[in-house]
Design a protein around this motif. Structure first.
Motif, PDB file in Angstrom:
ATOM      1  N   LEU A  34     -10.696 -16.423  19.449  1.00 14.46           N
ATOM      2  CA  LEU A  34     -10.308 -17.608  20.215  1.00 14.46           C
ATOM      3  C   LEU A  34      -8.828 -17.916  20.033  1.00 14.46           C
ATOM      4  CD1 LEU A  34     -13.247 -20.163  19.897  1.00 14.46           C
ATOM      5  CD2 LEU A  34     -12.353 -19.129  21.968  1.00 14.46           C
ATOM      6  N   LEU A  35      -8.359 -17.766  18.806  1.00 15.49           N
ATOM      7  CA  LEU A  35      -6.938 -17.991  18.541  1.00 15.49           C
ATOM      8  C   LEU A  35      -6.090 -16.987  19.309  1.00 15.49           C
ATOM      9  CD1 LEU A  35      -5.217 -19.893  16.833  1.00 15.49           C
ATOM     10  CD2 LEU A  35      -5.350 -18.250  14.985  1.00 15.49           C
ATOM     11  N   VAL A  36      -6.460 -15.717  19.283  1.00 15.07           N
ATOM     12  CA  VAL A  36      -5.724 -14.679  20.009  1.00 15.07           C
ATOM     13  C   VAL A  36      -5.822 -14.898  21.521  1.00 15.07           C
ATOM     14  CG1 VAL A  36      -5.700 -12.189  20.522  1.00 15.07           C
ATOM     15  CG2 VAL A  36      -5.895 -12.974  18.167  1.00 15.07           C
ATOM     16  N   ASP A  37      -7.022 -15.229  22.006  1.00 17.76           N
ATOM     17  CA  ASP A  37      -7.195 -15.489  23.436  1.00 17.76           C
ATOM     18  C   ASP A  37      -6.365 -16.697  23.859  1.00 17.76           C
ATOM     19  OD1 ASP A  37      -8.235 -14.786  25.900  1.00 17.76           O
ATOM     20  OD2 ASP A  37     -10.078 -15.941  25.651  1.00 17.76           O
ATOM     21  N   GLY A  38      -6.226 -17.667  22.969  1.00 21.17           N
ATOM     22  CA  GLY A  38      -5.364 -18.815  23.245  1.00 21.17           C
ATOM     23  C   GLY A  38      -3.907 -18.409  23.388  1.00 21.17           C
ATOM     24  N   VAL A  39      -3.451 -17.529  22.510  1.00 18.85           N
ATOM     25  CA  VAL A  39      -2.069 -17.023  22.607  1.00 18.85           C
ATOM     26  C   VAL A  39      -1.893 -16.247  23.911  1.00 18.85           C
ATOM     27  CG1 VAL A  39      -0.385 -15.453  21.569  1.00 18.85           C
ATOM     28  CG2 VAL A  39      -1.696 -17.001  20.112  1.00 18.85           C
ATOM     29  N   PHE A  40      -2.878 -15.402  24.249  1.00 23.11           N
ATOM     30  CA  PHE A  40      -2.825 -14.677  25.530  1.00 23.11           C
ATOM     31  C   PHE A  40      -2.753 -15.664  26.690  1.00 23.11           C
ATOM     32  CE2 PHE A  40      -5.213 -10.639  23.976  1.00 23.11           C
ATOM     33  CZ  PHE A  40      -4.027 -10.126  23.472  1.00 23.11           C
ATOM     34  N   GLY A  41      -3.554 -16.717  26.629  1.00 29.17           N
ATOM     35  CA  GLY A  41      -3.556 -17.716  27.694  1.00 29.17           C
ATOM     36  C   GLY A  41      -2.215 -18.403  27.851  1.00 29.17           C
ATOM     37  N   VAL A  42      -1.593 -18.727  26.726  1.00 28.84           N
ATOM     38  CA  VAL A  42      -0.270 -19.353  26.771  1.00 28.84           C
ATOM     39  C   VAL A  42       0.738 -18.384  27.396  1.00 28.84           C
ATOM     40  CG1 VAL A  42       1.640 -20.203  25.350  1.00 28.84           C
ATOM     41  CG2 VAL A  42      -0.691 -20.977  24.895  1.00 28.84           C
ATOM     42  N   ILE A  43       0.667 -17.115  27.016  1.00 28.70           N
ATOM     43  CA  ILE A  43       1.578 -16.109  27.586  1.00 28.70           C
ATOM     44  C   ILE A  43       1.322 -15.953  29.092  1.00 28.70           C
ATOM     45  CG2 ILE A  43       2.142 -13.644  27.604  1.00 28.70           C
ATOM     46  CD1 ILE A  43       1.648 -13.707  24.535  1.00 28.70           C
ATOM     47  N   LEU A  80      -5.945 -25.082  24.432  1.00 26.91           N
ATOM     48  CA  LEU A  80      -7.278 -25.523  23.993  1.00 26.91           C
ATOM     49  C   LEU A  80      -8.000 -24.418  23.212  1.00 26.91           C
ATOM     50  CD1 LEU A  80      -8.498 -27.431  27.169  1.00 26.91           C
ATOM     51  CD2 LEU A  80      -7.813 -28.427  24.976  1.00 26.91           C
ATOM     52  N   LEU A  81      -7.944 -23.174  23.718  1.00 25.23           N
ATOM     53  CA  LEU A  81      -8.587 -22.055  23.019  1.00 25.23           C
ATOM     54  C   LEU A  81      -7.994 -21.857  21.631  1.00 25.23           C
ATOM     55  CD1 LEU A  81      -8.772 -19.502  25.963  1.00 25.23           C
ATOM     56  CD2 LEU A  81     -10.736 -20.435  24.748  1.00 25.23           C
ATOM     57  N   GLY A  82      -6.683 -21.891  21.537  1.00 27.01           N
ATOM     58  CA  GLY A  82      -6.031 -21.720  20.244  1.00 27.01           C
ATOM     59  C   GLY A  82      -6.391 -22.825  19.266  1.00 27.01           C
ATOM     60  N   THR A  83      -6.442 -24.052  19.744  1.00 22.06           N
ATOM     61  CA  THR A  83      -6.799 -25.189  18.892  1.00 22.06           C
ATOM     62  C   THR A  83      -8.227 -25.068  18.367  1.00 22.06           C
ATOM     63  OG1 THR A  83      -5.279 -26.600  20.127  1.00 22.06           O
ATOM     64  CG2 THR A  83      -6.962 -27.707  18.795  1.00 22.06           C
ATOM     65  N   VAL A  84      -9.147 -24.711  19.241  1.00 23.87           N
ATOM     66  CA  VAL A  84     -10.547 -24.563  18.833  1.00 23.87           C
ATOM     67  C   VAL A  84     -10.700 -23.367  17.891  1.00 23.87           C
ATOM     68  CG1 VAL A  84     -12.888 -24.105  19.655  1.00 23.87           C
ATOM     69  CG2 VAL A  84     -11.450 -25.733  20.853  1.00 23.87           C
ATOM     70  N   GLY A  85     -10.001 -22.271  18.175  1.00 20.10           N
ATOM     71  CA  GLY A  85     -10.030 -21.116  17.277  1.00 20.10           C
ATOM     72  C   GLY A  85      -9.544 -21.476  15.887  1.00 20.10           C
TER      73      GLY A  85
END
Length: 144
Positions: A34-43, A80-85
């Protein structure tokens, strides 16, 4: 030192459940994903906001949005994904249920985004699917 027949090994109480190592490790891995997917989402979001030429343009697609709109969607979802991760990695009780919900939302958003960037969308859908499975596995064991 080996245990003899007369010395009992560790005992388990009736309340202790056998924890599936795949599920226990999966929850931690789900937090990382989730943390990695959050970083991908931000990118993905920053890329969409920075340039209209980054993603393919769709002419007759039902979920056609302006690239800037997709940029904002991915940026907010990524945060949101990064925060939840991060919450899952810290062991926050609110994070597991929220993780399932936000991963499901991410899965649907990435399905809608599939024609714009198919490879990244499929990668995100696979990550979200595993996250949902990992976060639901241990809770289902208590129900069954």
């Amino acid at each position: 030192m080996a245990q003899s027949a007369s010395t009992p090994g560790p005992t388990r109480s009736a309340d202790q459940e056998d924890i599936n190592p795949w599920a226990a490790g999966g929850i931690m891995f789900a937090g990382v994903l989730l943390l990695v997917d959050g970083v991908f989402g931000v990118i993905k979001g920053i890329s969409g906001l920075a340039s209209d030429e980054v993603y393919a343009r769709m002419s007759n697609y039902t979920f056609r949005f302006d690239v800037t709109a997709w940029g904002w969607i991915h940026l907010i979802l990524g945060i949101l994904l990064g925060t939840v991760g991060w919450g899952i990695l810290k062991g926050a009780t609110w994070a597991r249920g929220t993780g399932v919900v936000i991963a499901a939302i991410s899965l649907v958003i990435n399905f809608m985004w599939l024609p714009y960037q198919p490879i990244w969308a499929v990668i995100s859908i696979a990550i979200d699917t595993f996250v949902i499975w990992a976060l639901c596995t241990e809770d289902l064991k208590a129900v069954i």
